[in-house]
Write a protein that holds these residues in place. Structure first.
Motif, PDB file in Angstrom:
ATOM      1  N   MET A 107     -30.389 -11.984 -21.353  1.00 20.63           N
ATOM      2  CA  MET A 107     -29.002 -12.194 -21.136  1.00 20.63           C
ATOM      3  C   MET A 107     -28.761 -12.111 -19.828  1.00 20.63           C
ATOM      4  O   MET A 107     -29.355 -11.356 -18.855  1.00 20.63           O
ATOM      5  CB  MET A 107     -28.134 -11.162 -21.848  1.00 20.63           C
ATOM      6  N   SER A 108     -27.942 -13.035 -19.160  1.00 16.11           N
ATOM      7  CA  SER A 108     -27.630 -13.132 -17.723  1.00 16.11           C
ATOM      8  C   SER A 108     -26.324 -13.160 -17.313  1.00 16.11           C
ATOM      9  O   SER A 108     -25.551 -12.825 -18.072  1.00 16.11           O
ATOM     10  CB  SER A 108     -28.253 -14.416 -17.269  1.00 16.11           C
ATOM     11  N   ALA A 109     -25.753 -14.017 -16.468  1.00 14.25           N
ATOM     12  CA  ALA A 109     -24.122 -13.671 -15.947  1.00 14.25           C
ATOM     13  C   ALA A 109     -23.544 -14.500 -16.618  1.00 14.25           C
ATOM     14  O   ALA A 109     -23.629 -15.624 -17.292  1.00 14.25           O
ATOM     15  CB  ALA A 109     -24.298 -14.527 -14.402  1.00 14.25           C
ATOM     16  N   SER A 110     -22.094 -14.196 -16.843  1.00 14.24           N
ATOM     17  CA  SER A 110     -20.832 -14.738 -17.471  1.00 14.24           C
ATOM     18  C   SER A 110     -20.336 -15.601 -16.376  1.00 14.24           C
ATOM     19  O   SER A 110     -19.995 -16.900 -17.085  1.00 14.24           O
ATOM     20  CB  SER A 110     -19.824 -13.690 -17.963  1.00 14.24           C
ATOM     21  N   ALA A 111     -19.828 -15.240 -15.369  1.00 13.89           N
ATOM     22  CA  ALA A 111     -19.515 -16.213 -14.190  1.00 13.89           C
ATOM     23  C   ALA A 111     -19.932 -15.853 -12.835  1.00 13.89           C
ATOM     24  O   ALA A 111     -20.492 -14.832 -12.659  1.00 13.89           O
ATOM     25  CB  ALA A 111     -17.984 -15.799 -14.194  1.00 13.89           C
ATOM     26  N   VAL A 112     -19.852 -16.706 -11.964  1.00 16.89           N
ATOM     27  CA  VAL A 112     -20.278 -16.518 -10.723  1.00 16.89           C
ATOM     28  C   VAL A 112     -19.104 -16.852  -9.666  1.00 16.89           C
ATOM     29  O   VAL A 112     -18.502 -17.978  -9.622  1.00 16.89           O
ATOM     30  CB  VAL A 112     -21.522 -17.208 -10.138  1.00 16.89           C
ATOM     31  N   PHE A 113     -18.972 -15.860  -8.883  1.00 19.40           N
ATOM     32  CA  PHE A 113     -17.764 -16.305  -7.648  1.00 19.40           C
ATOM     33  C   PHE A 113     -18.392 -16.104  -6.284  1.00 19.40           C
ATOM     34  O   PHE A 113     -19.285 -15.249  -6.048  1.00 19.40           O
ATOM     35  CB  PHE A 113     -16.788 -14.927  -7.846  1.00 19.40           C
TER      36      PHE A 113
END
Length: 423
Positions: A1-7
């Motif tokens: 499992m990894s990132a949901s969103a990147v900002f």
């Protein structure tokens, strides 16, 4: 499992650009990141992972930007951090300098890159050379009915394009070792380690298979050659092109290389290294008038080797003035803003000894020296020499067309964090 969103945020925590990959974390959650970061900083408890409710923020800072990934799951943190650093690397390749201004100037390209770099929270194509084949900084003209995905993206070998051709097939191998050393005032070595990298510059046609042979101790033991002239490598890290299963089985470094420059591997050796350049210093203070410094440098490496671009930085009192220098070789200059004298020697042969004398005036009212004296730092580069004794035994190049290719090897030893404490 990894990132949901990147900002990507500015220094005030304002989002410049973002990409929602999974939609399971509200995009408004990022508003809690900056207050949380400032609170933890004030408490002296700042960590690379911050949590607000059920949401985790994994963040890194680069120049005047924060790159933040959000997730609610028990994500693979090392994978997410590797991805964020890879994003910095790819953006820097595209925009030269990665800072707030370059983000604002390239929104369209960045959105395209974020779409290709990650899919549904999992890293995808992260090689900038491959991305540059189909995401260009020139405006793309719309061509209806034509959709072209470079074959590399769907290949098993995503880091190398097909159809590469060169008139002359060559591989340049650089073995670079940095020596980190800390010597105490009594001459005993407190820290000694070698950080090595093997860099390749590849100009090969087609899809070649390369095999690199080193004098690796574990390989020598496996093949019953004994330990003589072998090196025990620690903390070995490889480029993604190396077949790790093959290396674990029989210590063979086998790979299809990317085109052009890349770092094949890095390693560390925690061995006791004899200081390559030994420094002795005597500092004499004459009350309220002057200070005299004598520095002796000795090359403790092979006589046939030569250290180039040697720089010896000697600390001096912060209130010193009117410098005078005398050197047996090279030149010395005073850098008052850093409170050091830099003794530069263009060419330093092994086994030689050189002297530098410095004379400084001191004010009549002396400052009280509260802080300790900084260490002497040394910078140098010794070509055609490795301090660990690592050797490239062979480089086999196999390609179906059967062409002959030339491998070239160069060895360099240089200073890393190389310091000698003074009395």
């Amino acid at each position: 499992m990894s990132a949901s969103a990147v900002f990507v945020l500015d220094l005030k925590g304002k989002p410049l650009i973002s990409r929602n990959y999974k939609g399971d974390v509200s995009m408004a959650e990022i508003d809690h990141f900056m207050p949380l970061l400032m609170q933890k900083e004030e408490e002296g408890a700042l960590t690379p992972l911050l949590t607000h409710g059920k949401v985790h923020f994994l963040w890194i800072k680069h120049t005047n930007l924060y790159l933040v990934a959000t997730t609610m799951k028990n994500a693979n943190a090392s994978l997410v951090y590797s991805f964020l650093y890879k994003v910095v690397e790819v953006f820097s390749e595209y925009f030269k300098e990665l800072e707030e201004e370059s983000i604002r100037d390239n929104f369209v390209v960045i959105y395209e890159l974020l779409d290709e770099l990650m899919d549904f929270g999992f890293p995808q194509t992260t090689d900038s050379k491959i991305l540059q084949e189909y995401i260009t900084q020139q405006g793309n003209k719309l061509e209806t009915g034509k959709s072209h995905v470079p074959p590399t993206v769907t290949n098993a070998v995503s880091w190398r394009s097909e159809g590469i051709r060169y008139k002359k097939n060559e591989v340049f191998i650089d073995v670079i070792e940095s020596v980190n050393l800390l010597v105490n005032t009594n001459g005993s070595v407190l820290l000694s380690e070698i950080m090595g990298t093997i860099k390749l510059k590849v100009f090969l046609s087609g899809m070649p298979e390369l095999r690199l042979g080193l004098n690796d101790r574990m390989l020598f033991e496996l093949t019953g050659r004994g330990k003589n002239k072998s090196v025990e490598l620690e903390d070995v890290k490889f480029h993604q092109c190396v077949r790790l299963s093959r290396f674990e089985n029989d210590r063979t470094i086998s790979f299809i290389p990317p085109d052009g420059d890349f770092e094949l591997m890095s390693y560390r050796l925690n061995t006791q290294v004899k200081p390559l350049i030994w420094i002795e210093s005597v500092i004499e203070k004459f009350s309220h008038s002057r200070v005299e410094i004598m520095v002796k440098a000795k090359g403790q490496f092979k006589k046939q080797s030569v250290a180039n671009s040697v720089e010896i930085s000697v600390p001096v009192p912060s209130d010193a003035d009117s410098p005078k220098f005398k050197t047996s070789v090279g030149s010395a200059k005073y850098v008052p803003e850093k409170n050091i004298v830099i003794w530069s020697i263009k060419s330093f042969p092994g086994g030689k000894e050189f002297l530098m004398r410095a004379h400084f005036g001191l004010p009549s009212v002396e400052k009280e020296e509260v802080e300790g004296r900084p260490p002497i730092a040394v910078r140098f580069e010794i070509p055609y020499f490795t301090v660990s004794g690592i050797q490239v035994r062979y480089m086999k190049i196999i390609e179906k067309s059967g062409y002959q290719a030339l491998p070239w090897v160069r060895y360099i030893t240089q200073s890393g964090d190389y310091q000698l404490r003074t009395q």
